[in-house]
Design a protein around this motif. Structure first.
Motif, PDB file in Angstrom:
ATOM      1  N   VAL A   1      10.500  31.918  41.966  1.00  0.00           N
ATOM      2  CA  VAL A   1      11.260  32.107  40.734  1.00  0.00           C
ATOM      3  C   VAL A   1      12.663  32.557  41.127  1.00  0.00           C
ATOM      4  CG1 VAL A   1      11.452  33.351  38.560  1.00  0.00           C
ATOM      5  CG2 VAL A   1       9.186  32.725  39.442  1.00  0.00           C
ATOM      6  N   SER A   2      13.670  31.901  40.585  1.00  0.00           N
ATOM      7  CA  SER A   2      15.055  32.266  40.884  1.00  0.00           C
ATOM      8  C   SER A   2      15.779  32.655  39.603  1.00  0.00           C
ATOM      9  CB  SER A   2      15.789  31.100  41.567  1.00  0.00           C
ATOM     10  OG  SER A   2      15.198  30.788  42.813  1.00  0.00           O
ATOM     11  N   TYR A   3      16.688  33.594  39.724  1.00  0.00           N
ATOM     12  CA  TYR A   3      17.463  34.019  38.554  1.00  0.00           C
ATOM     13  C   TYR A   3      18.707  34.756  39.030  1.00  0.00           C
ATOM     14  CZ  TYR A   3      16.021  38.948  39.003  1.00  0.00           C
ATOM     15  OH  TYR A   3      15.826  40.234  39.435  1.00  0.00           O
ATOM     16  N   VAL A   4      19.681  34.876  38.144  1.00  0.00           N
ATOM     17  CA  VAL A   4      20.883  35.660  38.430  1.00  0.00           C
ATOM     18  C   VAL A   4      20.608  37.083  37.965  1.00  0.00           C
ATOM     19  CG1 VAL A   4      23.345  35.960  37.989  1.00  0.00           C
ATOM     20  CG2 VAL A   4      22.379  33.655  38.194  1.00  0.00           C
ATOM     21  N   GLY A   5      20.503  37.999  38.912  1.00  0.00           N
ATOM     22  CA  GLY A   5      20.100  39.356  38.573  1.00  0.00           C
ATOM     23  C   GLY A   5      21.240  40.354  38.498  1.00  0.00           C
ATOM     24  N   HIS A   6      22.281  40.180  39.317  1.00  0.00           N
ATOM     25  CA  HIS A   6      23.334  41.182  39.417  1.00  0.00           C
ATOM     26  C   HIS A   6      24.706  40.579  39.101  1.00  0.00           C
ATOM     27  CE1 HIS A   6      20.090  43.097  41.757  1.00  0.00           C
ATOM     28  NE2 HIS A   6      20.648  44.230  41.362  1.00  0.00           N
ATOM     29  N   PHE A   7      25.569  41.442  38.576  1.00  0.00           N
ATOM     30  CA  PHE A   7      26.903  41.018  38.154  1.00  0.00           C
ATOM     31  C   PHE A   7      27.914  42.085  38.565  1.00  0.00           C
ATOM     32  CE2 PHE A   7      23.760  39.214  35.401  1.00  0.00           C
ATOM     33  CZ  PHE A   7      24.204  37.949  35.052  1.00  0.00           C
ATOM     34  N   LEU A   8      29.053  41.631  39.080  1.00  0.00           N
ATOM     35  CA  LEU A   8      30.176  42.540  39.293  1.00  0.00           C
ATOM     36  C   LEU A   8      31.025  42.516  38.030  1.00  0.00           C
ATOM     37  CD1 LEU A   8      31.978  44.344  41.129  1.00  0.00           C
ATOM     38  CD2 LEU A   8      33.206  42.250  41.752  1.00  0.00           C
ATOM     39  N   VAL A   9      31.272  43.681  37.456  1.00  0.00           N
ATOM     40  CA  VAL A   9      32.060  43.757  36.231  1.00  0.00           C
ATOM     41  C   VAL A   9      33.145  44.816  36.395  1.00  0.00           C
ATOM     42  CG1 VAL A   9      30.148  43.002  34.783  1.00  0.00           C
ATOM     43  CG2 VAL A   9      30.518  45.432  35.133  1.00  0.00           C
ATOM     44  N   PHE A  10      34.268  44.587  35.743  1.00  0.00           N
ATOM     45  CA  PHE A  10      35.337  45.574  35.734  1.00  0.00           C
ATOM     46  C   PHE A  10      36.245  45.288  34.545  1.00  0.00           C
ATOM     47  CE2 PHE A  10      36.175  42.228  38.835  1.00  0.00           C
ATOM     48  CZ  PHE A  10      37.355  41.669  38.370  1.00  0.00           C
ATOM     49  N   PRO A  11      36.918  46.316  34.035  1.00  0.00           N
ATOM     50  CA  PRO A  11      37.820  46.095  32.904  1.00  0.00           C
ATOM     51  C   PRO A  11      39.037  45.300  33.355  1.00  0.00           C
ATOM     52  CG  PRO A  11      37.997  48.349  33.686  1.00  0.00           C
ATOM     53  CD  PRO A  11      36.872  47.730  34.451  1.00  0.00           C
ATOM     54  N   PRO A  12      39.615  44.485  32.484  1.00  0.00           N
ATOM     55  CA  PRO A  12      40.773  43.667  32.875  1.00  0.00           C
ATOM     56  C   PRO A  12      41.903  44.487  33.478  1.00  0.00           C
ATOM     57  CG  PRO A  12      39.940  42.955  30.756  1.00  0.00           C
ATOM     58  CD  PRO A  12      39.182  44.204  31.106  1.00  0.00           C
ATOM     59  N   LYS A  13      42.094  45.721  33.014  1.00  0.00           N
ATOM     60  CA  LYS A  13      43.200  46.520  33.544  1.00  0.00           C
ATOM     61  C   LYS A  13      42.983  46.900  35.009  1.00  0.00           C
ATOM     62  CE  LYS A  13      41.452  51.050  32.026  1.00  0.00           C
ATOM     63  NZ  LYS A  13      41.710  52.216  31.151  1.00  0.00           N
ATOM     64  N   ALA A  14      41.718  46.817  35.514  1.00  0.00           N
ATOM     65  CA  ALA A  14      41.445  47.153  36.907  1.00  0.00           C
ATOM     66  C   ALA A  14      41.688  45.984  37.845  1.00  0.00           C
ATOM     67  CB  ALA A  14      39.990  47.631  37.060  1.00  0.00           C
ATOM     68  N   LYS A  15      41.791  44.786  37.299  1.00  0.00           N
ATOM     69  CA  LYS A  15      41.903  43.588  38.140  1.00  0.00           C
ATOM     70  C   LYS A  15      43.095  43.620  39.078  1.00  0.00           C
ATOM     71  CE  LYS A  15      41.267  38.593  37.902  1.00  0.00           C
ATOM     72  NZ  LYS A  15      41.070  37.432  37.008  1.00  0.00           N
ATOM     73  N   PRO A  16      44.276  44.109  38.628  1.00  0.00           N
ATOM     74  CA  PRO A  16      45.409  44.131  39.557  1.00  0.00           C
ATOM     75  C   PRO A  16      45.280  45.158  40.675  1.00  0.00           C
ATOM     76  CG  PRO A  16      46.142  44.233  37.256  1.00  0.00           C
ATOM     77  CD  PRO A  16      44.670  44.518  37.283  1.00  0.00           C
ATOM     78  N   ARG A  17      44.326  46.077  40.588  1.00  0.00           N
ATOM     79  CA  ARG A  17      44.217  47.106  41.603  1.00  0.00           C
ATOM     80  C   ARG A  17      43.795  46.502  42.936  1.00  0.00           C
ATOM     81  NH1 ARG A  17      41.061  51.575  37.796  1.00  0.00           N
ATOM     82  NH2 ARG A  17      42.795  51.901  36.357  1.00  0.00           N
ATOM     83  N   ARG A  18      44.500  46.909  43.968  1.00  0.00           N
ATOM     84  CA  ARG A  18      44.276  46.311  45.289  1.00  0.00           C
ATOM     85  C   ARG A  18      42.835  46.501  45.759  1.00  0.00           C
ATOM     86  NH1 ARG A  18      45.690  48.161  50.820  1.00  0.00           N
ATOM     87  NH2 ARG A  18      45.919  46.307  52.121  1.00  0.00           N
ATOM     88  N   ALA A  19      42.285  47.701  45.546  1.00  0.00           N
ATOM     89  CA  ALA A  19      40.924  47.974  46.000  1.00  0.00           C
ATOM     90  C   ALA A  19      39.918  47.064  45.314  1.00  0.00           C
ATOM     91  CB  ALA A  19      40.568  49.439  45.751  1.00  0.00           C
ATOM     92  N   VAL A  20      40.106  46.805  44.015  1.00  0.00           N
ATOM     93  CA  VAL A  20      39.191  45.932  43.280  1.00  0.00           C
ATOM     94  C   VAL A  20      39.309  44.504  43.782  1.00  0.00           C
ATOM     95  CG1 VAL A  20      38.632  44.988  41.001  1.00  0.00           C
ATOM     96  CG2 VAL A  20      39.178  47.411  41.240  1.00  0.00           C
TER      97      VAL A  20
END
Length: 296
Positions: free
Chosen positions: A259-278
């Motif tokens: 059985v295969s499925y997508v179990g995990h997701f990386l999520v972050f708020p749009p304002k965090a996207k420009p952060r270098r670490a993210v």
């Protein structure tokens, strides 16, 4: 015209407007609700305009407050981004929340390599079953189990995971076909999205009555299988170390239907996207999992 910008008052206003509560704003800022109310009253007196409609303990922004909040919120985001741009350390700190089993079984063994491949990156990792609420700015990103609960987030699905029966090599000697599991102790991981009933149905069998240990975290179910307590139904991603060193085996690999499925997701708020670490972490994560890198 104001001679001094009332930053403390504006911070109290921004927190109260964002959380919709003087109490929540006070908890976030480490002050009392009355101190938040006083700071906002002082700001209102200073600019000569009421910002909230107050009805007992309930407060909500009026049109003037909404207009100011849009500007103030944007300004604070810009200040945070500016501090990250000029401060190398703050820009390279990743405040990451992660589902407990993913953290323990998959991410922790890779942290040394992550830090080696991303010089200067500092990781602050927290693992719990609670989904973080990004409005408190406590975390930059989250690896969550199951689809994210919040709307308006940037989401990177972390690819399909294969779920198989796994057990110790000693126990595997008695398992040659799917129906051999009907006589085994089956370890149940209670919060998994794919459980034994689904696996038996996928393999054309009626699920047996529950018999075996039950755990509420995958890492405990995997450890129990290593110790010979029965057969667990787990993601091969989470059990990759135990499979690689032979502590666990998949006795029905190539025989039974996985059985295969997508179990995990990386999520972050749009304002965090420009952060270098993210950006560094999301690119590294995609590379580790063989996924397309996130769009810039």
């Amino acid at each position: 015209m104001m001679k001094t910008l009332p930053l403390g008052n504006l911070r109290a206003f921004e927190a109260a407007a964002r959380t919709g509560s003087f109490r929540s704003a006070g908890e976030e800022l480490g002050i009392s609700p009355s101190a938040v109310s006083h700071a906002i009253r002082k700001l209102e007196d200073l600019i000569g305009v009421a910002l909230f409609e107050r009805e007992g303990r309930t407060v909500r922004l009026n049109p003037g407050g909404e207009a100011l909040y849009r500007r103030v919120s944007s300004a604070f985001d810009e200040v945070r981004h500016g501090l990250e741009m000029v401060g190398a350390r703050s820009g390279n700190v990743l405040r990451l929340h992660c589902a407990p089993s993913m953290a323990a079984q998959w991410l922790m063994p890779r942290l040394r390599r992550l830090i080696a491949e991303q010089p200067g990156l500092t990781v602050r990792l927290s693992a719990s079953t609670d989904y973080p609420r990004f409005h408190t700015d406590e975390f930059d990103a989250d690896i969550c189990y199951g689809p994210p609960h919040q709307e308006g987030l940037s989401v990177l699905p972390l690819g399909e995971e294969t779920v198989r029966p796994l057990c110790s090599p000693e126990l595997a000697a008695s398992i040659r076909a799917p129906d051999d599991l009907l006589d085994q102790d089956l370890i149940e991981s209670e919060h998994k999205r794919v459980r034994w009933n689904a696996w038996f149905l996928a393999n054309g069998l009626s699920p047996p009555s529950p018999r075996g240990s039950r755990f509420d975290r995958s890492f405990m179910a995997i450890a129990a299988a290593v110790d010979g307590l029965g057969v667990t139904l787990e993601s091969t991603r989470l059990a990759e170390r135990e499979l690689a060193d032979g502590r666990l085996v998949a006795p029905l690999a190539g025989i039974a239907r996985d059985v295969s499925y997508v179990g995990h997701f990386l999520v972050f708020p749009p304002k965090a996207k420009p952060r270098r670490a993210v950006r560094m972490f999301s690119d590294w994560l995609a590379q580790e999992l063989g996924l397309e890198p996130p769009k810039p």
